[in-house]
Design a protein around this motif. Structure first.
Motif, PDB file in Angstrom:
ATOM      1  N   SER A  37     -53.987 -10.933 -13.117  1.00 42.75           N
ATOM      2  CA  SER A  37     -55.380 -10.843 -13.438  1.00 42.75           C
ATOM      3  C   SER A  37     -55.802 -10.074 -14.812  1.00 42.75           C
ATOM      4  O   SER A  37     -54.926  -9.202 -15.156  1.00 42.75           O
ATOM      5  N   THR A  96     -64.129 -10.041 -13.363  1.00 38.84           N
ATOM      6  CA  THR A  96     -63.638 -10.890 -12.592  1.00 38.84           C
ATOM      7  C   THR A  96     -64.217 -11.271 -11.512  1.00 38.84           C
ATOM      8  O   THR A  96     -63.799 -12.071 -10.599  1.00 38.84           O
ATOM      9  N   SER A  97     -65.374 -10.685 -11.163  1.00 37.18           N
ATOM     10  CA  SER A  97     -66.258 -10.829  -9.946  1.00 37.18           C
ATOM     11  C   SER A  97     -66.582 -12.470  -9.736  1.00 37.18           C
ATOM     12  O   SER A  97     -67.040 -12.660  -8.593  1.00 37.18           O
ATOM     13  N   HIS A  98     -66.861 -13.230 -10.503  1.00 37.56           N
ATOM     14  CA  HIS A  98     -67.034 -14.584 -10.293  1.00 37.56           C
ATOM     15  C   HIS A  98     -65.845 -15.453  -9.968  1.00 37.56           C
ATOM     16  O   HIS A  98     -65.936 -16.558  -9.648  1.00 37.56           O
ATOM     17  N   PRO A 148     -62.573 -16.603  -7.669  1.00 35.01           N
ATOM     18  CA  PRO A 148     -62.162 -16.515  -6.768  1.00 35.01           C
ATOM     19  C   PRO A 148     -61.271 -15.350  -6.020  1.00 35.01           C
ATOM     20  O   PRO A 148     -60.564 -14.795  -6.796  1.00 35.01           O
ATOM     21  N   LYS A 149     -61.745 -15.122  -4.752  1.00 42.14           N
ATOM     22  CA  LYS A 149     -61.033 -13.681  -4.337  1.00 42.14           C
ATOM     23  C   LYS A 149     -59.811 -13.878  -3.450  1.00 42.14           C
ATOM     24  O   LYS A 149     -59.544 -15.112  -3.299  1.00 42.14           O
ATOM     25  N   THR A 150     -59.147 -12.785  -3.273  1.00 38.66           N
ATOM     26  CA  THR A 150     -57.972 -12.872  -2.151  1.00 38.66           C
ATOM     27  C   THR A 150     -58.376 -13.483  -1.132  1.00 38.66           C
ATOM     28  O   THR A 150     -59.421 -13.653  -0.670  1.00 38.66           O
ATOM     29  N   SER A 151     -57.242 -14.354  -0.467  1.00 38.65           N
ATOM     30  CA  SER A 151     -57.585 -15.029   0.568  1.00 38.65           C
ATOM     31  C   SER A 151     -57.896 -14.416   1.705  1.00 38.65           C
ATOM     32  O   SER A 151     -57.304 -13.054   1.752  1.00 38.65           O
ATOM     33  N   ASP A 152     -58.716 -14.754   2.636  1.00 36.50           N
ATOM     34  CA  ASP A 152     -59.108 -14.059   3.947  1.00 36.50           C
ATOM     35  C   ASP A 152     -57.778 -13.607   4.645  1.00 36.50           C
ATOM     36  O   ASP A 152     -57.749 -12.547   5.188  1.00 36.50           O
ATOM     37  N   ALA A 207     -56.125 -10.926   2.922  1.00 37.81           N
ATOM     38  CA  ALA A 207     -57.008  -9.685   3.105  1.00 37.81           C
ATOM     39  C   ALA A 207     -56.627  -9.074   4.440  1.00 37.81           C
ATOM     40  O   ALA A 207     -56.899  -7.674   4.694  1.00 37.81           O
ATOM     41  N   PHE A 211     -54.055 -13.340  -6.386  1.00 40.11           N
ATOM     42  CA  PHE A 211     -54.704 -13.632  -7.527  1.00 40.11           C
ATOM     43  C   PHE A 211     -54.918 -15.334  -7.647  1.00 40.11           C
ATOM     44  O   PHE A 211     -54.056 -15.933  -8.217  1.00 40.11           O
ATOM     45  N   HIS A 228     -57.536 -16.797 -12.062  1.00 36.72           N
ATOM     46  CA  HIS A 228     -57.385 -15.345 -12.692  1.00 36.72           C
ATOM     47  C   HIS A 228     -56.279 -15.594 -13.969  1.00 36.72           C
ATOM     48  O   HIS A 228     -56.559 -14.922 -15.023  1.00 36.72           O
TER      49      HIS A 228
END
Length: 285
Positions: free
Chosen positions: A131, A137-139, A141-145, A148, A239, A243
């Motif tokens: 990344s 980078t808040s906009h 996509p996040k790490t997958s549920d 996480a 990521f 990213h």
């Protein structure tokens, strides 16, 4: 009048263990691995594949991994900036002034810092499954549920219990694996056990999740002088590929190669594509 002498605190440099493949007369390629991962996570056969292509390949144990210097868990006396300097220490110890650099995941972030802090020493940069540093980078996509949730389970692991730790790391490897290739649990477990035993456990490696640093380079990726290649799996759950795309967009002239179905790993079935891309990038620069 008595002259005061300022006290100087000397911080001892860590011992960083490295290993090389190939002919030292060939262009050097320094490999930087990610969080909690020793040099072994750069597979030996991939390193040899790169060396057979005409490179002098160097991999090393980050602080708190493998056989390099370890610190008290929960109290890392270093930052990401220090880890970028560790990479230069590895080159210094081998008498190398300038090298091509490749980093994966957190190692890709360290590699970006290396290229920004030490531009005269980086001939080219390859960033894999990582990344961009110093960007919002808040906009993205996040790490997958699913991953996480797996990471959260780490708080329940007894990191002094070999069996628990190996099981947790193997489950993590499955969670980040490619969707294009089958997951080999037997091979993965054998490897994790080998790495665990060589490292003397992973407890100190959890320090990597507490690090700060790199603040001086916020918003300055556009200043990167090293030619950049981004390699990113399209199914990366840690990521997501956006990213890698954001990193390539932030650095003028950067190129990106997407590994279809690739996860957050260096799967053997992708080695040919990955190594060919790295070699071509180095030969062009």
């Amino acid at each position: 009048m008595k002259k005061e002498i300022a006290s100087v605190t000397t911080v001892e440099r860590p011992e960083i263990i490295s290993e090389a493949f190939g002919d030292p007369a060939n262009p050097p390629l320094l490999l930087i691995m990610g969080a909690m991962a020793s040099m072994l996570w750069w597979p030996e056969q991939l390193c040899r594949k790169l060396a057979y292509s005409g490179l002098f390949v160097i991999r090393y144990d980050n602080r708190d991994t493998g056989r390099s210097t370890k610190y008290r868990p929960g109290e890392p006396p270093y930052t990401f900036d220090d880890m970028a300097d560790d990479a230069m220490q590895v080159l210094d110890e081998r008498g190398i002034g300038k090298a091509h650099v490749a980093g994966m995941s957190m190692g890709g972030m360290i590699a970006q810092l290396v290229a920004l802090k030490h531009p005269s020493r980086v001939a080219s940069l390859t960033v894999i499954s990582s990344s961009p540093i110093g960007l919002d980078t808040s906009h993205l996509p996040k790490t997958s549920d699913a991953y996480a949730e797996h990471s959260a389970e780490g708080a329940k692991v007894d990191w002094s219990d070999r069996g628990q730790v190996v099981d947790f790391i193997v489950r993590g490897a499955r969670a980040i694996a490619s969707t294009a290739h089958p997951f080999d649990e037997v091979r993965t477990r054998t490897f994790v056990e080998q790495d665990y035993d060589r490292s003397g456990g992973y407890l100190s490696a959890t320090n990597h999740f507490m690090l700060g640093g790199g603040d001086a380079w916020k918003g300055r990726l556009h200043e990167m002088m090293a030619p950049l290649l981004v390699i990113h799996g399209t199914a990366d759950p840690i990521f997501p590929v956006q990213h890698g795309e954001a990193l390539a967009k932030a650095v003028p002239g950067a190129k990106i190669i997407r590994i279809e179905g690739g996860g957050h790993e260096l799967h053997p079935d992708d080695w040919t594509e990955i190594s060919a891309a790295i070699v071509a990038h180095i030969q062009a620069n």
